[in-house]
Design a protein around this motif. Structure first.
Motif, PDB file in Angstrom:
ATOM      1  N   ASP A 306      16.957  18.620   5.207  1.00  0.00           N
ATOM      2  CA  ASP A 306      17.135  18.108   3.770  1.00  0.00           C
ATOM      3  C   ASP A 306      16.505  16.405   3.448  1.00  0.00           C
ATOM      4  O   ASP A 306      16.367  16.590   2.606  1.00  0.00           O
ATOM      5  CB  ASP A 306      18.390  18.713   2.921  1.00  0.00           C
ATOM      6  N   MET A 307      16.515  16.265   4.406  1.00  0.00           N
ATOM      7  CA  MET A 307      16.403  14.681   4.199  1.00  0.00           C
ATOM      8  C   MET A 307      15.203  14.361   4.564  1.00  0.00           C
ATOM      9  O   MET A 307      14.712  13.292   4.519  1.00  0.00           O
ATOM     10  CB  MET A 307      17.436  13.684   4.997  1.00  0.00           C
ATOM     11  N   MET A 308      14.603  14.987   5.608  1.00  0.00           N
ATOM     12  CA  MET A 308      13.063  14.367   6.167  1.00  0.00           C
ATOM     13  C   MET A 308      12.275  14.643   4.655  1.00  0.00           C
ATOM     14  O   MET A 308      11.443  13.932   4.854  1.00  0.00           O
ATOM     15  CB  MET A 308      12.586  16.097   6.892  1.00  0.00           C
ATOM     16  N   GLY A 309      12.042  15.306   3.736  1.00  0.00           N
ATOM     17  CA  GLY A 309      11.000  15.329   2.604  1.00  0.00           C
ATOM     18  C   GLY A 309      11.268  14.495   2.192  1.00  0.00           C
ATOM     19  O   GLY A 309      10.298  13.551   2.065  1.00  0.00           O
ATOM     20  N   THR A 310      13.108  14.300   1.651  1.00  0.00           N
ATOM     21  CA  THR A 310      12.703  13.012   0.769  1.00  0.00           C
ATOM     22  C   THR A 310      12.122  11.213   1.631  1.00  0.00           C
ATOM     23  O   THR A 310      11.692  10.612   0.979  1.00  0.00           O
ATOM     24  CB  THR A 310      14.165  12.525   0.403  1.00  0.00           C
ATOM     25  N   MET A 311      12.675  11.617   2.927  1.00  0.00           N
ATOM     26  CA  MET A 311      13.412  10.412   3.607  1.00  0.00           C
ATOM     27  C   MET A 311      10.752   9.863   3.396  1.00  0.00           C
ATOM     28  O   MET A 311      11.120   9.380   3.492  1.00  0.00           O
ATOM     29  CB  MET A 311      13.242  10.056   4.941  1.00  0.00           C
ATOM     30  N   SER A 312      10.312  10.764   4.159  1.00  0.00           N
ATOM     31  CA  SER A 312       8.428  10.893   4.875  1.00  0.00           C
ATOM     32  C   SER A 312       8.285  10.819   3.174  1.00  0.00           C
ATOM     33  O   SER A 312       7.242   9.964   3.373  1.00  0.00           O
ATOM     34  CB  SER A 312       8.287  12.719   4.865  1.00  0.00           C
ATOM     35  N   ASN A 313       8.987  11.169   2.060  1.00  0.00           N
ATOM     36  CA  ASN A 313       8.020  11.023   0.696  1.00  0.00           C
ATOM     37  C   ASN A 313       8.826   9.289   0.528  1.00  0.00           C
ATOM     38  O   ASN A 313       7.488   8.484   0.253  1.00  0.00           O
ATOM     39  CB  ASN A 313       9.095  11.640  -0.687  1.00  0.00           C
ATOM     40  N   THR A 314       9.448   8.962   1.062  1.00  0.00           N
ATOM     41  CA  THR A 314       9.778   7.848   0.699  1.00  0.00           C
ATOM     42  C   THR A 314       8.610   6.753   1.434  1.00  0.00           C
ATOM     43  O   THR A 314       8.332   5.436   0.677  1.00  0.00           O
ATOM     44  CB  THR A 314      11.309   6.980   1.445  1.00  0.00           C
ATOM     45  N   LEU A 315       8.581   6.925   2.299  1.00  0.00           N
ATOM     46  CA  LEU A 315       7.921   6.351   3.519  1.00  0.00           C
ATOM     47  C   LEU A 315       6.315   6.412   2.899  1.00  0.00           C
ATOM     48  O   LEU A 315       5.224   5.273   3.207  1.00  0.00           O
ATOM     49  CB  LEU A 315       8.008   6.555   4.506  1.00  0.00           C
ATOM     50  N   ILE A 316       5.360   7.356   2.701  1.00  0.00           N
ATOM     51  CA  ILE A 316       4.413   7.421   2.308  1.00  0.00           C
ATOM     52  C   ILE A 316       3.806   6.485   1.193  1.00  0.00           C
ATOM     53  O   ILE A 316       3.163   5.873   0.879  1.00  0.00           O
ATOM     54  CB  ILE A 316       4.070   8.459   2.498  1.00  0.00           C
ATOM     55  N   LEU A 317       5.345   7.279  -0.215  1.00  0.00           N
ATOM     56  CA  LEU A 317       5.518   6.634  -1.167  1.00  0.00           C
ATOM     57  C   LEU A 317       5.041   4.778  -1.504  1.00  0.00           C
ATOM     58  O   LEU A 317       4.229   4.614  -1.707  1.00  0.00           O
ATOM     59  CB  LEU A 317       5.785   6.881  -1.961  1.00  0.00           C
ATOM     60  N   ALA A 318       5.668   4.669  -0.748  1.00  0.00           N
ATOM     61  CA  ALA A 318       6.377   2.683   0.141  1.00  0.00           C
ATOM     62  C   ALA A 318       5.032   2.329   0.360  1.00  0.00           C
ATOM     63  O   ALA A 318       4.242   1.011  -0.072  1.00  0.00           O
ATOM     64  CB  ALA A 318       7.006   2.707   0.541  1.00  0.00           C
ATOM     65  N   PHE A 319       3.953   2.988   0.955  1.00  0.00           N
ATOM     66  CA  PHE A 319       2.187   2.253   1.956  1.00  0.00           C
ATOM     67  C   PHE A 319       2.030   2.916   0.614  1.00  0.00           C
ATOM     68  O   PHE A 319       1.307   1.547   0.951  1.00  0.00           O
ATOM     69  CB  PHE A 319       2.196   3.615   2.874  1.00  0.00           C
ATOM     70  N   ALA A 320       1.629   3.793   0.139  1.00  0.00           N
ATOM     71  CA  ALA A 320       0.220   4.084  -1.219  1.00  0.00           C
ATOM     72  C   ALA A 320       0.645   2.988  -2.213  1.00  0.00           C
ATOM     73  O   ALA A 320       0.438   2.120  -2.728  1.00  0.00           O
ATOM     74  CB  ALA A 320       0.948   5.561  -1.871  1.00  0.00           C
ATOM     75  N   GLY A 321       1.997   2.718  -2.745  1.00  0.00           N
ATOM     76  CA  GLY A 321       2.115   1.956  -3.775  1.00  0.00           C
ATOM     77  C   GLY A 321       1.728   0.551  -3.192  1.00  0.00           C
ATOM     78  O   GLY A 321       0.740  -0.522  -3.974  1.00  0.00           O
ATOM     79  N   GLY A 322       1.965  -0.355  -1.925  1.00  0.00           N
ATOM     80  CA  GLY A 322       0.745  -1.103  -1.325  1.00  0.00           C
ATOM     81  C   GLY A 322      -0.198  -1.618  -2.237  1.00  0.00           C
ATOM     82  O   GLY A 322      -0.700  -2.439  -1.785  1.00  0.00           O
ATOM     83  N   SER A 323      -0.657  -0.499  -1.252  1.00  0.00           N
ATOM     84  CA  SER A 323      -2.430  -0.244  -1.772  1.00  0.00           C
ATOM     85  C   SER A 323      -2.655   0.410  -2.742  1.00  0.00           C
ATOM     86  O   SER A 323      -3.911   1.518  -2.853  1.00  0.00           O
ATOM     87  CB  SER A 323      -3.065   0.361  -0.448  1.00  0.00           C
ATOM     88  N   ILE A 324      -1.933   0.049  -3.452  1.00  0.00           N
ATOM     89  CA  ILE A 324      -2.791   0.914  -5.327  1.00  0.00           C
ATOM     90  C   ILE A 324      -3.799   0.378  -5.516  1.00  0.00           C
ATOM     91  O   ILE A 324      -4.575   0.660  -6.249  1.00  0.00           O
ATOM     92  CB  ILE A 324      -1.130   0.551  -5.829  1.00  0.00           C
ATOM     93  N   ASN A 325      -3.758  -0.862  -5.376  1.00  0.00           N
ATOM     94  CA  ASN A 325      -4.840  -2.120  -5.577  1.00  0.00           C
ATOM     95  C   ASN A 325      -6.156  -1.644  -5.247  1.00  0.00           C
ATOM     96  O   ASN A 325      -7.368  -1.228  -5.774  1.00  0.00           O
ATOM     97  CB  ASN A 325      -4.948  -3.577  -5.528  1.00  0.00           C
TER      98      ASN A 325
END
Length: 380
Positions: A306-325
């Motif tokens: 149950d934690m895999m999906g949310t934590m993976s999303n957290t990391l992927i979205l964190a890196f995506a947010g850092g490269s939003i420009n």
């Protein structure tokens, strides 16, 4: 019975006293270790930053349409530094990165330069020091208010992590030590300290520590593997020219910075997963001590899935947010698919996100097995 309680209390006090002394000694070590004679990369002699207050706007740069063009000329009263109390005339740019749109009474940071007995000044930015401290205070207060003692322990653990990064990790890589091994050391130290503060000395804590360190190292190994597969290295980052200049002057191993960054960025999520699974299995065992190692392992896996999906999303979205420009540029300029998929920036973000997520995912079975074995063997 009373005598045993007294002995337990004395042992507890003695143990906490030893930990406090060790903590103080470690902080002294960090302070001493971080004292470095840095190479001067560019000349700043005669230039300082000082707090200032805008006394008057001598010449404004705002048009009738409300648009600011060019520079303002303002009168500043310096409120800190060597020239505290002195009033000077200064320019203030209207650029997005430097300067500030000044009004009478505005609190700003000034760049003050002295050359041949003459002093010049310009506005560097708005003074937002107290606002930032207020934001941090709200964050800390909220954690303690909701988390109580556990929240306080989390704040102390976070502070310890920040100190290790600023006063141990950065000085280590500045001295030419491998950024990867420096990051491994920081990961181990911060994991042990944070887990102890949250869970105390227990089997649960030891299991969570082993699971966290294993997961973070797995993230680094996958990052190295993926970079090898794609022929991407730490020299393919956007600001590599500036980093190479720093490397030539200091000896910092620039090529390893990318991987050390992945180690540190994955730490928080992996730590969360490891402690959650370890705590869950311990609680399940306390409620039903008849469960076997296999059953406890399966329970840990069920929670971990149950934690895999949310934590993976957290990391992927964190890196995506850092490269939003970068993503906005790609979308606005309508880059072609082959151009996008082969950009170094995109490749690095994908590798960082997936490598960190792999660490989180594989932490689940590792921690589940360790916790199940540790708790389950009590019933054997």
């Amino acid at each position: 019975m009373l005598e045993e309680l007294k002995k337990t209390g004395i042992k507890t006090i003695a143990g906490r006293g030893c930990l406090a002394i060790a903590g103080i000694l470690f902080l002294l070590f960090l302070y001493r270790y971080s004292q470095i004679d840095k190479v001067i990369l560019y000349e700043t002699e005669g230039r300082t930053f000082a707090k200032a207050e805008v006394m008057d706007v001598i010449e404004d740069n705002e048009t009738e349409d409300g648009i600011s063009i060019g520079n303002q000329i303002v009168s500043l009263k310096l409120t800190s530094g060597k020239w505290k109390g002195k009033t000077v005339e200064a320019t203030s740019s209207s650029s997005y990165l430097y300067g500030a749109h000044c009004k009478k009474g505005s609190k700003v940071i000034a760049i003050v330069s002295e050359s041949q007995g003459e002093m010049t000044a310009s506005v560097y930015s708005q003074n937002r020091e107290m606002q930032l401290y207020l934001i941090i205070a709200i964050f800390v207060f909220t954690i303690i208010l909701i988390g109580g003692k556990k929240g306080l322990a989390s704040v102390i653990g976070l502070g310890f992590t920040i100190l290790c990064i600023l006063f141990l990790f950065l000085p280590m890589i500045y001295k030419g030590i491998s950024p990867i091994w420096s990051a491994v050391l920081v990961v181990i130290l911060t994991t042990v300290a944070t887990m102890y503060l949250v869970g105390g000395i227990s089997r649960k804590t030891m299991t969570a520590i082993l699971g966290t360190v294993s997961g973070v190292l797995i993230s680094a190994l996958f990052a190295m593997l993926f970079c090898k597969m794609t022929n991407i290295s730490g020299y393919n980052v956007s600001d590599i020219e500036d980093l190479i200049y720093i490397r030539d002057q200091t000896g910092i191993k620039v090529g390893e910075l990318l991987f050390s960054g992945i180690l540190i960025s994955a730490l928080g999520a992996v730590m969360d997963v490891a402690m959650s699974i370890s705590s869950t299995i311990e609680e399940i065992h306390c409620q039903n001590s008849e469960l076997t190692i296999k059953e406890l392992f399966q329970s840990g896996m069920n929670v971990g899935k149950d934690m895999m999906g949310t934590m993976s999303n957290t990391l992927i979205l964190a890196f995506a947010g850092g490269s939003i420009n970068t993503l906005v540029f790609i979308f606005a300029y309508n880059y072609e698919y082959l151009q996008v998929v082969n950009m170094y920036a995109i490749g690095i973000e994908i590798i960082q996100g997936i490598a960190s997520s792999m660490g989180v995912i594989l932490t689940v079975p590792i921690t589940s097995f360790l916790a199940a074995w540790e708790q389950g063997k009590k019933t054997i």
